[in-house]
Write a protein that holds these residues in place. Structure first.
Motif, PDB file in Angstrom:
ATOM      1  N   ALA A 119       0.854  -1.118   0.097  1.00 17.61           N
ATOM      2  CA  ALA A 119      -0.100  -0.009  -0.156  1.00 17.61           C
ATOM      3  C   ALA A 119       0.859   1.371  -0.180  1.00 17.61           C
ATOM      4  O   ALA A 119       0.479   2.075  -0.634  1.00 17.61           O
ATOM      5  CB  ALA A 119      -0.788  -0.174   1.361  1.00 17.61           C
ATOM      6  N   ARG A 120       2.218   1.053   0.650  1.00 14.36           N
ATOM      7  CA  ARG A 120       2.827   2.351   0.666  1.00 14.36           C
ATOM      8  C   ARG A 120       4.049   2.228  -0.156  1.00 14.36           C
ATOM      9  O   ARG A 120       4.890   3.438  -0.018  1.00 14.36           O
ATOM     10  CB  ARG A 120       3.376   2.625   1.986  1.00 14.36           C
ATOM     11  CG  ARG A 120       3.971   1.778   2.804  1.00 14.36           C
ATOM     12  CD  ARG A 120       4.086   2.218   4.179  1.00 14.36           C
ATOM     13  NE  ARG A 120       5.165   1.162   4.809  1.00 14.36           N
ATOM     14  CZ  ARG A 120       4.868   0.083   5.381  1.00 14.36           C
ATOM     15  NH1 ARG A 120       3.785  -0.484   5.566  1.00 14.36           N
ATOM     16  NH2 ARG A 120       6.127  -0.773   5.876  1.00 14.36           N
ATOM     17  N   ARG A 121       4.439   1.243  -0.799  1.00 11.80           N
ATOM     18  CA  ARG A 121       5.850   1.196  -1.694  1.00 11.80           C
ATOM     19  C   ARG A 121       5.540   0.872  -3.146  1.00 11.80           C
ATOM     20  O   ARG A 121       4.501  -0.302  -3.254  1.00 11.80           O
ATOM     21  CB  ARG A 121       6.717   0.269  -0.946  1.00 11.80           C
ATOM     22  CG  ARG A 121       7.321   0.846   0.204  1.00 11.80           C
ATOM     23  CD  ARG A 121       8.309   2.016   0.197  1.00 11.80           C
ATOM     24  NE  ARG A 121       8.685   2.316   1.380  1.00 11.80           N
ATOM     25  CZ  ARG A 121       8.925   3.423   1.849  1.00 11.80           C
ATOM     26  NH1 ARG A 121       8.489   4.418   1.044  1.00 11.80           N
ATOM     27  NH2 ARG A 121       9.437   3.513   3.121  1.00 11.80           N
ATOM     28  N   PRO A 122       6.073   0.690  -3.813  1.00 13.56           N
ATOM     29  CA  PRO A 122       6.015   0.159  -5.298  1.00 13.56           C
ATOM     30  C   PRO A 122       6.214  -1.233  -5.263  1.00 13.56           C
ATOM     31  O   PRO A 122       6.638  -1.896  -4.381  1.00 13.56           O
ATOM     32  CB  PRO A 122       7.193   0.868  -6.268  1.00 13.56           C
ATOM     33  CG  PRO A 122       7.348   2.229  -5.480  1.00 13.56           C
ATOM     34  CD  PRO A 122       7.437   1.818  -3.905  1.00 13.56           C
ATOM     35  N   PHE A 123       5.552  -1.821  -6.282  1.00 10.06           N
ATOM     36  CA  PHE A 123       5.474  -3.290  -6.343  1.00 10.06           C
ATOM     37  C   PHE A 123       7.038  -4.030  -6.209  1.00 10.06           C
ATOM     38  O   PHE A 123       7.031  -4.910  -5.447  1.00 10.06           O
ATOM     39  CB  PHE A 123       4.673  -3.587  -7.550  1.00 10.06           C
ATOM     40  CG  PHE A 123       4.675  -5.333  -7.825  1.00 10.06           C
ATOM     41  CD1 PHE A 123       3.767  -6.099  -7.156  1.00 10.06           C
ATOM     42  CD2 PHE A 123       5.499  -5.803  -8.477  1.00 10.06           C
ATOM     43  CE1 PHE A 123       3.674  -7.502  -7.264  1.00 10.06           C
ATOM     44  CE2 PHE A 123       5.577  -7.263  -8.817  1.00 10.06           C
ATOM     45  CZ  PHE A 123       4.555  -8.173  -8.060  1.00 10.06           C
ATOM     46  N   LYS A 124       7.901  -3.250  -6.848  1.00 15.18           N
ATOM     47  CA  LYS A 124       9.277  -3.971  -6.894  1.00 15.18           C
ATOM     48  C   LYS A 124       9.882  -4.028  -5.757  1.00 15.18           C
ATOM     49  O   LYS A 124      10.570  -4.730  -5.339  1.00 15.18           O
ATOM     50  CB  LYS A 124       9.794  -3.517  -8.139  1.00 15.18           C
ATOM     51  CG  LYS A 124       9.647  -3.939  -9.496  1.00 15.18           C
ATOM     52  CD  LYS A 124      10.378  -3.339 -10.688  1.00 15.18           C
ATOM     53  CE  LYS A 124       9.989  -3.568 -12.006  1.00 15.18           C
ATOM     54  NZ  LYS A 124      10.576  -3.214 -13.161  1.00 15.18           N
ATOM     55  N   VAL A 125       9.437  -2.888  -5.045  1.00 16.44           N
ATOM     56  CA  VAL A 125       9.970  -2.700  -3.708  1.00 16.44           C
ATOM     57  C   VAL A 125       9.707  -3.791  -2.704  1.00 16.44           C
ATOM     58  O   VAL A 125      10.645  -4.619  -2.045  1.00 16.44           O
ATOM     59  CB  VAL A 125      10.077  -1.180  -3.070  1.00 16.44           C
ATOM     60  CG1 VAL A 125      10.543  -1.256  -1.560  1.00 16.44           C
ATOM     61  CG2 VAL A 125      10.683  -0.349  -4.021  1.00 16.44           C
ATOM     62  N   ALA A 126       8.315  -4.035  -2.888  1.00 15.11           N
ATOM     63  CA  ALA A 126       7.597  -4.895  -1.809  1.00 15.11           C
ATOM     64  C   ALA A 126       8.164  -6.407  -2.443  1.00 15.11           C
ATOM     65  O   ALA A 126       8.390  -7.241  -1.458  1.00 15.11           O
ATOM     66  CB  ALA A 126       6.231  -4.869  -2.145  1.00 15.11           C
ATOM     67  N   ALA A 127       8.488  -6.607  -3.572  1.00 15.44           N
ATOM     68  CA  ALA A 127       9.134  -7.930  -4.248  1.00 15.44           C
ATOM     69  C   ALA A 127      10.240  -8.349  -3.567  1.00 15.44           C
ATOM     70  O   ALA A 127      10.610  -9.197  -3.033  1.00 15.44           O
ATOM     71  CB  ALA A 127       8.984  -8.081  -5.687  1.00 15.44           C
ATOM     72  N   VAL A 128      11.152  -7.174  -3.370  1.00 15.17           N
ATOM     73  CA  VAL A 128      12.539  -7.470  -3.110  1.00 15.17           C
ATOM     74  C   VAL A 128      12.567  -7.548  -1.470  1.00 15.17           C
ATOM     75  O   VAL A 128      13.363  -8.234  -1.007  1.00 15.17           O
ATOM     76  CB  VAL A 128      13.408  -6.115  -3.514  1.00 15.17           C
ATOM     77  CG1 VAL A 128      14.693  -6.111  -2.742  1.00 15.17           C
ATOM     78  CG2 VAL A 128      13.582  -6.256  -4.991  1.00 15.17           C
ATOM     79  N   ALA A 129      11.335  -6.830  -0.723  1.00 15.79           N
ATOM     80  CA  ALA A 129      11.603  -7.133   0.504  1.00 15.79           C
ATOM     81  C   ALA A 129      11.089  -8.541   1.100  1.00 15.79           C
ATOM     82  O   ALA A 129      11.637  -8.964   1.791  1.00 15.79           O
ATOM     83  CB  ALA A 129      10.431  -6.051   1.071  1.00 15.79           C
ATOM     84  N   GLN A 130      10.183  -8.882   0.321  1.00 20.38           N
ATOM     85  CA  GLN A 130       9.563 -10.214   0.395  1.00 20.38           C
ATOM     86  C   GLN A 130      10.693 -11.432   0.141  1.00 20.38           C
ATOM     87  O   GLN A 130      11.011 -12.420   0.835  1.00 20.38           O
ATOM     88  CB  GLN A 130       8.322 -10.513  -0.566  1.00 20.38           C
ATOM     89  CG  GLN A 130       8.171 -12.357  -0.380  1.00 20.38           C
ATOM     90  CD  GLN A 130       7.639 -12.646   0.872  1.00 20.38           C
ATOM     91  OE1 GLN A 130       6.809 -11.927   1.476  1.00 20.38           O
ATOM     92  NE2 GLN A 130       7.911 -13.537   1.506  1.00 20.38           N
ATOM     93  N   ALA A 131      11.547 -11.293  -0.949  1.00 16.50           N
ATOM     94  CA  ALA A 131      12.722 -11.949  -1.187  1.00 16.50           C
ATOM     95  C   ALA A 131      13.672 -12.045  -0.247  1.00 16.50           C
ATOM     96  O   ALA A 131      14.361 -13.008   0.235  1.00 16.50           O
ATOM     97  CB  ALA A 131      13.189 -11.588  -2.411  1.00 16.50           C
ATOM     98  N   ASN A 132      13.874 -10.937   0.318  1.00  9.78           N
ATOM     99  CA  ASN A 132      14.798 -10.580   1.349  1.00  9.78           C
ATOM    100  C   ASN A 132      14.462 -11.209   2.663  1.00  9.78           C
ATOM    101  O   ASN A 132      15.377 -11.850   3.247  1.00  9.78           O
ATOM    102  CB  ASN A 132      15.333  -9.044   1.775  1.00  9.78           C
ATOM    103  CG  ASN A 132      16.059  -8.915   2.698  1.00  9.78           C
ATOM    104  OD1 ASN A 132      17.174  -9.595   3.035  1.00  9.78           O
ATOM    105  ND2 ASN A 132      16.032  -7.739   3.429  1.00  9.78           N
TER     106      ASN A 132
END
Length: 60
Positions: free
Chosen positions: A19-32
């Motif tokens: 909701a607060r970050r772009p999709f790619k940033v959230a995807a990298v956070a999930q991968a991390n």
């Protein structure tokens, strides 16, 4: 990741991040996060146990 937006069973922290970050940033956070869990399991040994959704939601 794309299903998370409409899935009621998705992790609340991930929905909030999307909701607060772009999709790619959230995807990298999930991968991390996944990589850190795997690294800890490999170093300490053990098996992955998915956290209970009710307890995880209460902790946030």
């Amino acid at each position: 990741m794309r299903v998370v937006r409409n899935d009621a069973r998705a992790r609340p922290w991930l929905k909030a991040l999307l909701a607060r970050r772009p999709f790619k940033v959230a995807a990298v956070a999930q991968a991390n996060k996944t990589a850190r869990i795997i690294w800890a399991l490999l170093n300490k040994g053990g098996t992955y146990r998915r956290p209970d959704p009710l307890t995880a939601a209460a902790a946030v």
